[in-house]
Design a protein around this motif. Structure first.
Motif, short mmCIF file in Angstrom:
data_model
loop_
_atom_site.label_atom_id
_atom_site.label_comp_id
_atom_site.label_asym_id
_atom_site.label_seq_id
_atom_site.Cartn_x
_atom_site.Cartn_y
_atom_site.Cartn_z
N SER A 113 80.05 29.58 -37.71
CA SER A 113 80.94 30.54 -36.87
C SER A 113 79.93 30.91 -35.86
CB SER A 113 81.60 31.61 -37.49
OG SER A 113 82.59 31.40 -38.60
N GLY A 114 80.61 31.25 -34.63
CA GLY A 114 79.80 31.91 -33.43
C GLY A 114 79.67 30.86 -32.36
N TRP A 115 79.55 31.58 -30.97
CA TRP A 115 79.49 30.75 -29.88
C TRP A 115 78.22 29.73 -30.00
CZ3 TRP A 115 83.60 29.57 -27.12
CH2 TRP A 115 84.46 30.41 -27.17
N PRO A 116 77.02 30.16 -30.39
CA PRO A 116 75.99 29.28 -30.30
C PRO A 116 76.10 27.85 -31.20
CG PRO A 116 75.03 31.54 -30.41
CD PRO A 116 76.59 31.70 -30.51
N SER A 117 76.69 28.06 -32.49
CA SER A 117 77.23 27.15 -33.23
C SER A 117 78.09 26.04 -32.51
CB SER A 117 77.48 27.67 -34.49
OG SER A 117 76.68 28.54 -35.22
N VAL A 118 79.10 26.68 -31.85
CA VAL A 118 79.86 25.78 -31.12
C VAL A 118 78.96 24.95 -30.24
CG1 VAL A 118 81.59 25.73 -29.65
CG2 VAL A 118 81.80 27.26 -31.43
N ALA A 119 78.10 25.50 -29.27
CA ALA A 119 77.45 24.90 -28.49
C ALA A 119 76.71 23.83 -29.13
CB ALA A 119 76.74 25.63 -27.74
N TRP A 120 75.93 23.91 -30.11
CA TRP A 120 75.01 23.26 -30.79
C TRP A 120 75.64 22.11 -31.50
CZ3 TRP A 120 72.35 25.62 -27.52
CH2 TRP A 120 71.77 26.88 -27.76
N SER A 121 76.87 22.33 -31.76
CA SER A 121 77.69 21.32 -32.58
C SER A 121 78.59 20.19 -31.54
CB SER A 121 78.61 21.86 -33.65
OG SER A 121 79.66 22.69 -32.92
N ARG A 122 79.00 20.82 -30.53
CA ARG A 122 79.72 20.05 -29.49
C ARG A 122 78.89 19.55 -28.49
NH1 ARG A 122 85.22 23.96 -29.18
NH2 ARG A 122 85.44 24.23 -31.47
N LEU A 123 77.83 20.10 -28.01
CA LEU A 123 76.96 19.64 -27.17
C LEU A 123 75.56 19.30 -27.16
CD1 LEU A 123 78.24 22.35 -24.64
CD2 LEU A 123 79.08 19.75 -24.88
N PRO A 124 75.39 18.20 -28.17
CA PRO A 124 74.08 17.98 -28.55
C PRO A 124 73.35 17.25 -27.44
CG PRO A 124 75.52 16.54 -29.80
CD PRO A 124 76.32 17.74 -29.02
N GLY A 125 74.18 16.60 -26.70
CA GLY A 125 73.25 16.04 -25.37
C GLY A 125 72.85 16.88 -24.47
N ALA A 126 73.57 18.18 -24.42
CA ALA A 126 72.66 19.01 -23.66
C ALA A 126 71.61 19.73 -24.18
CB ALA A 126 74.12 20.32 -23.28
N VAL A 127 71.66 19.76 -25.44
CA VAL A 127 70.38 20.40 -26.03
C VAL A 127 69.20 19.93 -25.64
CG1 VAL A 127 69.33 20.97 -28.39
CG2 VAL A 127 71.74 21.22 -27.92
N ARG A 128 69.34 18.49 -25.72
CA ARG A 128 68.08 17.73 -25.25
C ARG A 128 67.53 18.09 -23.87
NH1 ARG A 128 67.71 13.24 -21.85
NH2 ARG A 128 65.65 11.94 -22.06
N TYR A 129 68.16 18.79 -22.80
CA TYR A 129 67.65 19.25 -21.60
C TYR A 129 67.04 20.60 -21.84
CZ TYR A 129 69.90 15.19 -19.84
OH TYR A 129 70.32 13.67 -19.60
N LEU A 130 67.07 21.24 -23.04
CA LEU A 130 66.58 22.42 -22.97
C LEU A 130 65.02 22.41 -23.26
CD1 LEU A 130 69.06 24.14 -25.43
CD2 LEU A 130 68.47 24.67 -22.85
N PRO A 131 64.01 23.41 -22.79
CA PRO A 131 62.73 23.21 -23.09
C PRO A 131 62.17 23.03 -24.53
CG PRO A 131 63.08 25.19 -21.79
CD PRO A 131 64.61 24.64 -22.28
N GLU A 132 61.30 22.40 -24.73
CA GLU A 132 61.07 21.85 -26.10
C GLU A 132 60.95 23.02 -27.05
OE1 GLU A 132 57.35 19.60 -28.71
OE2 GLU A 132 57.62 19.57 -26.28
#
Length: 403
Positions: free
Chosen positions: A230-249
């Motif tokens: 649960s939680g908005w961060p978990s929603v983001a990491w689960s639904r948008l893994p392609g976007a995670v790649r563009y975050l700083p290492e």
């Protein structure tokens, strides 16, 4: 006779390998997948284990989404799935979505020869392929603390080394760790007749809450559910893994490290509390082997103590490291660019070696925590298949209609 060159060789027949094979076959590619289906789930997880992931987050992926877990195993909300059921589901999925493309010979080495990937099998067969996808799962990356390095393997193992808790009946066992693997391993060992203690650096064990099937509108807005919890961060990491790649290492590393941190499932707590001894805020400093095992510990005050035990199990998780992908021949492994120990991957899970892809846990440092779990299969299978089709067939409306 020259062995025919195949389009795609998939190494590993767990959830990621099987899902990718289902998508690539549907796209019309010439695919062979190598390995014993669901081997790690059948042989490297303790008998009696229940999956921590919710059933709705435990589907393998096929393009038409006909072969999800719910098509194989009926469940009520919140009911944990036995590991034996999940392994059987994977084999059921294989027969329907992959069929004869799977070969149960293990791959012993992957190299490059004349611009093709060269796979050597346990059967002695040599298989050339235009592209290769490694779906190796978690076993190559099992992490053992350096403080246990002095112990021989007969008295010091990793939690992934054990299938039968009953093998430790009547023995004194120490489990190192504070996550679900440590807590459930300790519980199953105790229920099988072992005397078990947990050693953990944390001062308090964390336990997940009982999931509520029906929640208020405000609760759903404040903390929406996702495959990662649960939680908005978990929603983001689960639904948008392609976007995670563009975050700083550094940000990606923090997300992978902290999302779904060490905690036990709600359904395990009562069983654990009545069966296992716990030593919290305790650091394992060193270990020695004589008649048995002596562990040298330090508590939160800096006071040193010792514990004598017969066997130590490190339930200390997994760390991705390119150097530990031993299936790659040394020259090919050395050509895989990395950031620290983690492989650098393109948006299509491709390494710096053209045509060589990594999926599953090996991709978590790039695409985030979803790749640590079965819920990441769908994204990985779609994204890699699209790239394989473009590379091997060129843009084609027919070939990509299901991708």
């Amino acid at each position: 006779m020259r062995t025919p060159v195949i389009d795609v060789a998939i190494v590993g027949a767990g959830p990621y390998g099987l899902s990718l094979a289902a998508h690539a076959l549907d796209a019309g590619l010439d695919v062979r997948i190598f390995g014993r289906p669901m081997h790690a789930w059948e042989r490297h997880m303790p008998r009696g284990m229940l999956l921590k992931s919710e059933p709705d987050a435990s589907h393998l992926s096929d393009p038409a989404r006909r072969y999800g877990l719910d098509a194989f195993h009926r469940h009520s909300y919140g009911d944990p799935v036995p590991v034996e059921t999940f392994a059987a589901y994977g084999n059921w999925f294989r027969t329907r979505a992959v069929g004869g493309a799977l070969e149960e010979s293990e791959v012993t080495a992957v190299g490059l020869e004349d611009g093709l990937f060269a796979l050597t099998l346990t059967s002695g067969e040599f298989v050339p392929a235009r592209t290769a996808v490694l779906a190796l799962g978690f076993l190559p990356f099992a992490h053992r603390p350096g403080s246990l390095a002095a112990l021989p393997p007969e008295v010091s193992t990793h939690s992934s080394d054990h299938r039968e808790p009953s093998a430790f009946a009547g023995r004194d066992v120490t489990v190192v760790g504070a996550g679900q693997s440590a807590l459930e391993t300790a519980t199953l060992l105790a229920e099988a007749g072992a005397s078990v203690r947990i050693l953990a650096r944390t001062g308090t064990l964390a336990w997940n809450d009982v999931p509520a099937e029906h929640r208020s509108m405000m609760s759903r807005i404040r903390a929406p559910r996702s495959a990662l919890g649960s939680g908005w961060p978990s929603v983001a990491w689960s639904r948008l893994p392609g976007a995670v790649r563009y975050l700083p290492e550094a940000a990606r590393s923090h997300i992978v490290r902290t999302t779904l941190g060490p905690a036990g499932s709600w359904w395990l707590r009562e069983r654990f509390d009545r069966a296992v001894t716990v030593a919290l805020a305790t650091r394992l400093m060193a270990a020695e082997h004589r008649d048995g095992v002596r562990l040298h510990l330090r508590d939160a005050t800096g006071t040193g103590t010792t514990v004598d035990t017969e066997h130590v199990i490190a339930a200390t998780g997994y760390r991705v490291d390119v150097a530990r992908i031993g299936i790659l021949r040394e020259d090919l492994r050395g050509a895989v660019a990395s950031s620290g120990a983690s492989p650098r991957l393109t948006r299509a899970f491709e390494t710096s070696v053209p045509g060589l892809h990594l999926v599953g846990l090996a991709a978590a440092p790039t695409f985030g925590p979803a790749m640590r779990f079965v819920c990441g299969c769908h994204f990985a299978a779609r994204r890699v298949t699209r790239e394989l089709v473009n590379r091997l067939r060129g843009p084609s409306r027919t070939a990509t209609k299901h991708i």
